[in-house]
Design an enzyme around this catalytic site. Sequence first.
Site, PDB file in Angstrom:
ATOM      1  N   LYS A 241      21.132   8.441 -37.271  1.00  0.00           N
ATOM      2  CA  LYS A 241      21.362   8.745 -35.851  1.00  0.00           C
ATOM      3  C   LYS A 241      21.989  10.113 -35.577  1.00  0.00           C
ATOM      4  O   LYS A 241      22.900  10.237 -34.748  1.00  0.00           O
ATOM      5  CB  LYS A 241      22.288   7.679 -35.246  1.00  0.00           C
ATOM      6  CG  LYS A 241      21.709   6.292 -35.252  1.00  0.00           C
ATOM      7  CD  LYS A 241      22.666   5.277 -34.701  1.00  0.00           C
ATOM      8  CE  LYS A 241      23.808   4.984 -35.655  1.00  0.00           C
ATOM      9  NZ  LYS A 241      24.523   3.732 -35.367  1.00  0.00           N
TER      10      LYS A 241
ATOM     11  N   ASP B 101      28.324  -2.488 -36.094  1.00  0.00           N
ATOM     12  CA  ASP B 101      28.271  -2.895 -34.678  1.00  0.00           C
ATOM     13  C   ASP B 101      27.500  -4.203 -34.478  1.00  0.00           C
ATOM     14  O   ASP B 101      27.806  -4.987 -33.566  1.00  0.00           O
ATOM     15  CB  ASP B 101      27.711  -1.780 -33.772  1.00  0.00           C
ATOM     16  CG  ASP B 101      26.416  -1.179 -34.266  1.00  0.00           C
ATOM     17  OD1 ASP B 101      25.948  -1.560 -35.357  1.00  0.00           O
ATOM     18  OD2 ASP B 101      25.859  -0.309 -33.562  1.00  0.00           O
TER      19      ASP B 101
HETATM   20  C1  BGC Z   1      22.706   2.067 -38.558  1.00  0.00           C
HETATM   21  C2  BGC Z   1      23.216   0.660 -38.438  1.00  0.00           C
HETATM   22  C3  BGC Z   1      23.596   0.348 -37.006  1.00  0.00           C
HETATM   23  C4  BGC Z   1      22.446   0.674 -36.079  1.00  0.00           C
HETATM   24  C5  BGC Z   1      22.791   0.427 -34.626  1.00  0.00           C
HETATM   25  C6  BGC Z   1      21.606   2.326 -37.544  1.00  0.00           C
HETATM   26  O1  BGC Z   1      21.235   3.662 -37.578  1.00  0.00           O
HETATM   27  O2  BGC Z   1      22.205   2.321 -39.847  1.00  0.00           O
HETATM   28  O3  BGC Z   1      24.326   0.467 -39.295  1.00  0.00           O
HETATM   29  O4  BGC Z   1      23.931  -1.002 -36.905  1.00  0.00           O
HETATM   30  O5  BGC Z   1      22.080   2.024 -36.231  1.00  0.00           O
HETATM   31  O6  BGC Z   1      23.868   1.198 -34.205  1.00  0.00           O
END
Ligand code: BGC
Length: 453
Positions: free
Chosen positions: A159, A195
Amino acid sequence: MGIVVDNLQRIREECEVLKMTDKQIKEIMCRLHNDLKKGLSRADHDKATVKCWITYIQDLPNGKERGKFLALDLGGTNFRVLIINLGENHFDMQSKIYAIPKHIMTGTGIALFDHIAECLANFMKEHGVYEERLALGFTFSFPLKQLGLTKGVLQRWTKGFSCSGVVGEDVVQGLKDAIARRGDVQIDICAILNDTTGTLMSCAWKNHNCKIGLIVGTGSNACYVEKTANCELFDGEPEKEELLINTEWGAFGDDGSLDFVRTEFDREVDVTSINPGKQIQEKMISGMYLGELVRLALVKFTRMGLLFGGQGSDLLFEGGSFYTKYVSEIESDKPGDFTSCMEVLEELGLSHASDADMAAVRYVCECVSRRAAHLVSAGIATLLNKMNEPRVTVGIDGSVYRFHPHFHTLMCEKIAQLVRPGLQFDLMLSEDGSGRGAALVAAVACREAEQGS
Ligand code: BGC
């Protein structure tokens, strides 16, 4: 008129690639099911793309948790600090959002943790608890290999984050060190969690059927309750019958298993991202990418002369300019009304768009968001079928699920179609899962510690 109708028709034909047939969806479910099994298995875990990390959270809240807790929430677009008071059947919560500047998101790990610790100390001052020693739950929403409730090694950033020196390291230690460097506040980090886990915990506080936590926000992921007997890598206390598993399904497809449904737009989003080849399913589902997928399709159709009379705009041709919130806004217009669509197109310098163009833009948004909802549904139905329990509530959070006008309905319809006959499910919006969930996990950890002592 004939040409206009023809253009819309051609755009519809071009968008066929964004539709997944029932047969393809069944195949996706089958592949995901195999990948989940690999993630859980001792022999295949290292090679698995869907890692199914054990969370070490074994106790769901029982509603009896009490006290004052701090929580941190890092992992979406914002970073938040919270203080939560859990009382009988109610809780009160105050929180503050802090920006994470881009240079920190892509800088060093030390700078990131120093920034977090500074925000935390300021927050404690503002809320009159600077002198108190408080327990803290840390929601850290990236793939973590957990080695215990307060120890988690970062596997990869996702992200848009890429802080150096953190992958392979214990994130709790990183935060502890930053707090120690300041030396001014007293904090006991009681738990680190994802989360999805926070979302599940926060729903489970009220609804004891809640056994899946789902995020469809900036990123996408799900966690679920699995029988301990199926978790071959679990080496803790064997008396617990069930464990919470963080699937990290965003990485589904990293080995090519989704290539049969990916499009040129997906490949383009991937190669221009900061983590090419990684988080392939997430790039088809989540808020960080949906707008960009739409933009790439619009650019293609403009270049083909099918949209905007072949005339784009500088912004349309600029990566990242079509926000995912635009998709929700455009699809919120009533059929035949294009008020929001027109506003979005004006913002993008496309005020020359005709009604037919707006209908086409809306159609592209619908195809991209429907596909996302169907992929998420395939994932949830796979988990429900695997769990095989008569009734399960899915606790859900994230900006896409929360703000897209049809995501919930699309998911209800699709999951109902894909789930094994007889299995019931409910989709429940989680009120602030990541924040409240972190406090609850910390509270359960304290409850356990007190009972144990
Ligand atoms: C992460 C997860 C997270 C999800 C939602 C993903 O990019 O790897 O750990 O739960 O995003 O935030």
